[in-house]
Design a protein around this motif. Structure first.
Motif, PDB file in Angstrom:
ATOM      1  N   ARG A   1      18.991  -6.819 -10.643  1.00  0.00           N
ATOM      2  CA  ARG A   1      19.065  -6.039 -11.888  1.00  0.00           C
ATOM      3  C   ARG A   1      20.259  -5.089 -11.828  1.00  0.00           C
ATOM      4  O   ARG A   1      20.119  -3.888 -11.576  1.00  0.00           O
ATOM      5  N   ALA A   2      21.443  -5.606 -12.063  1.00  0.00           N
ATOM      6  CA  ALA A   2      22.659  -4.812 -11.897  1.00  0.00           C
ATOM      7  C   ALA A   2      22.715  -3.619 -12.843  1.00  0.00           C
ATOM      8  O   ALA A   2      23.146  -2.524 -12.459  1.00  0.00           O
ATOM      9  N   GLU A   3      22.311  -3.800 -14.098  1.00  0.00           N
ATOM     10  CA  GLU A   3      22.339  -2.697 -15.057  1.00  0.00           C
ATOM     11  C   GLU A   3      21.457  -1.547 -14.589  1.00  0.00           C
ATOM     12  O   GLU A   3      21.841  -0.366 -14.666  1.00  0.00           O
ATOM     13  N   ILE A   4      20.282  -1.879 -14.093  1.00  0.00           N
ATOM     14  CA  ILE A   4      19.353  -0.847 -13.643  1.00  0.00           C
ATOM     15  C   ILE A   4      19.855  -0.196 -12.357  1.00  0.00           C
ATOM     16  O   ILE A   4      19.701   1.016 -12.162  1.00  0.00           O
ATOM     17  N   VAL A   5      20.465  -0.987 -11.489  1.00  0.00           N
ATOM     18  CA  VAL A   5      21.053  -0.425 -10.272  1.00  0.00           C
ATOM     19  C   VAL A   5      22.075   0.644 -10.630  1.00  0.00           C
ATOM     20  O   VAL A   5      22.075   1.752 -10.067  1.00  0.00           O
ATOM     21  N   ARG A   6      22.960   0.338 -11.571  1.00  0.00           N
ATOM     22  CA  ARG A   6      23.976   1.318 -11.976  1.00  0.00           C
ATOM     23  C   ARG A   6      23.330   2.546 -12.625  1.00  0.00           C
ATOM     24  O   ARG A   6      23.783   3.679 -12.432  1.00  0.00           O
ATOM     25  N   MET A   7      22.270   2.326 -13.364  1.00  0.00           N
ATOM     26  CA  MET A   7      21.552   3.431 -14.009  1.00  0.00           C
ATOM     27  C   MET A   7      20.943   4.366 -12.964  1.00  0.00           C
ATOM     28  O   MET A   7      21.035   5.598 -13.074  1.00  0.00           O
ATOM     29  N   LEU A   8      20.320   3.787 -11.949  1.00  0.00           N
ATOM     30  CA  LEU A   8      19.686   4.587 -10.905  1.00  0.00           C
ATOM     31  C   LEU A   8      20.726   5.340 -10.073  1.00  0.00           C
ATOM     32  O   LEU A   8      20.519   6.501  -9.710  1.00  0.00           O
ATOM     33  N   LEU A   9      21.838   4.680  -9.796  1.00  0.00           N
ATOM     34  CA  LEU A   9      22.908   5.349  -9.055  1.00  0.00           C
ATOM     35  C   LEU A   9      23.458   6.528  -9.848  1.00  0.00           C
ATOM     36  O   LEU A   9      23.721   7.605  -9.291  1.00  0.00           O
ATOM     37  N   ALA A  10      23.621   6.335 -11.142  1.00  0.00           N
ATOM     38  CA  ALA A  10      24.117   7.419 -11.996  1.00  0.00           C
ATOM     39  C   ALA A  10      23.143   8.582 -12.042  1.00  0.00           C
ATOM     40  O   ALA A  10      23.543   9.741 -12.245  1.00  0.00           O
ATOM     41  N   ALA A  11      21.847   8.277 -11.817  1.00  0.00           N
ATOM     42  CA  ALA A  11      20.814   9.316 -11.825  1.00  0.00           C
ATOM     43  C   ALA A  11      20.646   9.965 -10.458  1.00  0.00           C
ATOM     44  O   ALA A  11      19.752  10.801 -10.272  1.00  0.00           O
ATOM     45  N   GLY A  12      21.483   9.576  -9.499  1.00  0.00           N
ATOM     46  CA  GLY A  12      21.447  10.233  -8.198  1.00  0.00           C
ATOM     47  C   GLY A  12      20.803   9.460  -7.075  1.00  0.00           C
ATOM     48  O   GLY A  12      20.639   9.992  -5.967  1.00  0.00           O
ATOM     49  N   ALA A  13      20.439   8.202  -7.300  1.00  0.00           N
ATOM     50  CA  ALA A  13      19.850   7.413  -6.216  1.00  0.00           C
ATOM     51  C   ALA A  13      20.867   7.234  -5.095  1.00  0.00           C
ATOM     52  O   ALA A  13      22.047   6.978  -5.351  1.00  0.00           O
ATOM     53  N   ASP A  14      20.410   7.351  -3.868  1.00  0.00           N
ATOM     54  CA  ASP A  14      21.268   7.194  -2.689  1.00  0.00           C
ATOM     55  C   ASP A  14      21.405   5.705  -2.370  1.00  0.00           C
ATOM     56  O   ASP A  14      20.418   5.059  -2.023  1.00  0.00           O
ATOM     57  N   PRO A  15      22.606   5.129  -2.454  1.00  0.00           N
ATOM     58  CA  PRO A  15      22.749   3.690  -2.205  1.00  0.00           C
ATOM     59  C   PRO A  15      22.466   3.296  -0.764  1.00  0.00           C
ATOM     60  O   PRO A  15      22.208   2.120  -0.488  1.00  0.00           O
ATOM     61  N   ASP A  16      22.482   4.274   0.158  1.00  0.00           N
ATOM     62  CA  ASP A  16      22.236   3.978   1.562  1.00  0.00           C
ATOM     63  C   ASP A  16      20.839   4.386   2.028  1.00  0.00           C
ATOM     64  O   ASP A  16      20.563   4.408   3.232  1.00  0.00           O
ATOM     65  N   HIS A  17      19.959   4.669   1.079  1.00  0.00           N
ATOM     66  CA  HIS A  17      18.583   5.031   1.432  1.00  0.00           C
ATOM     67  C   HIS A  17      17.757   3.762   1.620  1.00  0.00           C
ATOM     68  O   HIS A  17      17.721   2.901   0.744  1.00  0.00           O
ATOM     69  N   GLU A  18      17.114   3.634   2.772  1.00  0.00           N
ATOM     70  CA  GLU A  18      16.316   2.446   3.039  1.00  0.00           C
ATOM     71  C   GLU A  18      14.951   2.525   2.364  1.00  0.00           C
ATOM     72  O   GLU A  18      14.293   3.555   2.384  1.00  0.00           O
ATOM     73  N   SER A  19      14.559   1.422   1.796  1.00  0.00           N
ATOM     74  CA  SER A  19      13.235   1.307   1.202  1.00  0.00           C
ATOM     75  C   SER A  19      12.251   0.989   2.317  1.00  0.00           C
ATOM     76  O   SER A  19      12.499   0.098   3.143  1.00  0.00           O
TER      77      SER A  19
END
Length: 255
Positions: free
Chosen positions: A47-65
């Motif tokens: 879900r690329a659109e949602i990924v970009r949305m979450l990153l813009a909202a401050g999600a850490d791209p290097d945070h492990e789930s």
């Protein structure tokens, strides 16, 4: 707003719901009750659109789930071949050389992409700064993973970006050592010998071309109702890979 709602919306591709939840105060990185994050679930589902949305909202791209069998969003996107998500995460600052800690393999995204023969993702990661010789938890590099897979085009791409053909893992094995056991073997028979077919189930074999044009063998096991139970793919370029790597090793040793 609950983390469960955000994670579910991200996983199902509900972009408008994700946007609403974030606008309402949902925290982009908060995990659900299972430890899964919205960014990871969006990444693994492509879900690329949602990924970009979450990153813009401050999600850490290097945070492990932290959900069962999960890890880094970039690794999830790489192993699934989601190039647009990989691009989004790299644009968002994801470290292409970061190794997964949650997963026991200690792999980077490049290891995963090489081992699953996603050539476009391999190229994107290298262009994004991934170092070709980063080791996984047992000292293997992406080149060793690609060699074991029989992925000729990936091997050549890694070598073109400076991967070391003579690198040794902690067991003393070189990339060529991982390809050598498959040379002269019937790949289809090898894969069929590994599968277990459930009662009433079936197994299917087909050949297909990878992104780089290499031929591979695909074996799929399905249950009684036709549901996919397991699948394995292996390339057929092992002999060519061994010849290439051995010639390069010889050149290096004589230099």
């Amino acid at each position: 707003m609950s983390a469960e709602e955000l994670v579910a919306a991200a996983a199902y591709g509900e972009a408008e719901e994700v946007r609403r939840l974030l606008a309402g105060g949902a925290r982009a990185d908060e995990p659900d009750e299972y430890g899964s994050t919205a960014l990871y679930r969006a990444a693994v589902q492509g879900r690329a659109e949602i990924v970009r949305m979450l990153l813009a909202a401050g999600a850490d791209p290097d945070h492990e789930s932290g959900g069962d069998g999960e890890g880094l969003p970039l690794c999830a996107a790489a192993v699934c071949g989601h190039l647009d998500v990989v691009d989004a995460l790299l644009d968002g600052g994801a470290d292409p050389d970061r190794r997964e800690d949650v997963a026991i393999t200690g792999r980077t995204a490049l290891h995963w992409a090489a081992s699953t023969e996603h050539l476009a993702v391999v190229r994107a990661l290298l262009a994004g700064g991934a170092a070709p010789d980063v080791e996984d938890a047992i000292g293997r590099t992406a080149l060793s993973h690609a060699a074991q897979r029989g992925a000729t085009a990936v091997v050549r791409t890694l070598l073109d970006h400076g991967a070391d053909p003579a690198h040794r893992d902690r067991g003393g094995r070189s990339p060529a050592d991982f390809a050598r056991p498959y040379v002269g073997r019937d790949i289809e028979a090898e894969l069929l010998a590994e599968v277990t077919v459930p009662p009433g189930g079936s197994v299917a074999v087909r050949r297909e071309r990878s992104e780089g044009g290499d031929e591979g063998v695909v074996v799929e096991v399905r249950g009684e109702r036709g549901d996919l139970r397991s699948g394995r793919t292996l390339g057929t370029g092992h002999a060519e890979i061994v010849r290439l790597l051995e010639s390069l090793e010889s050149l290096e040793s004589s230099a």
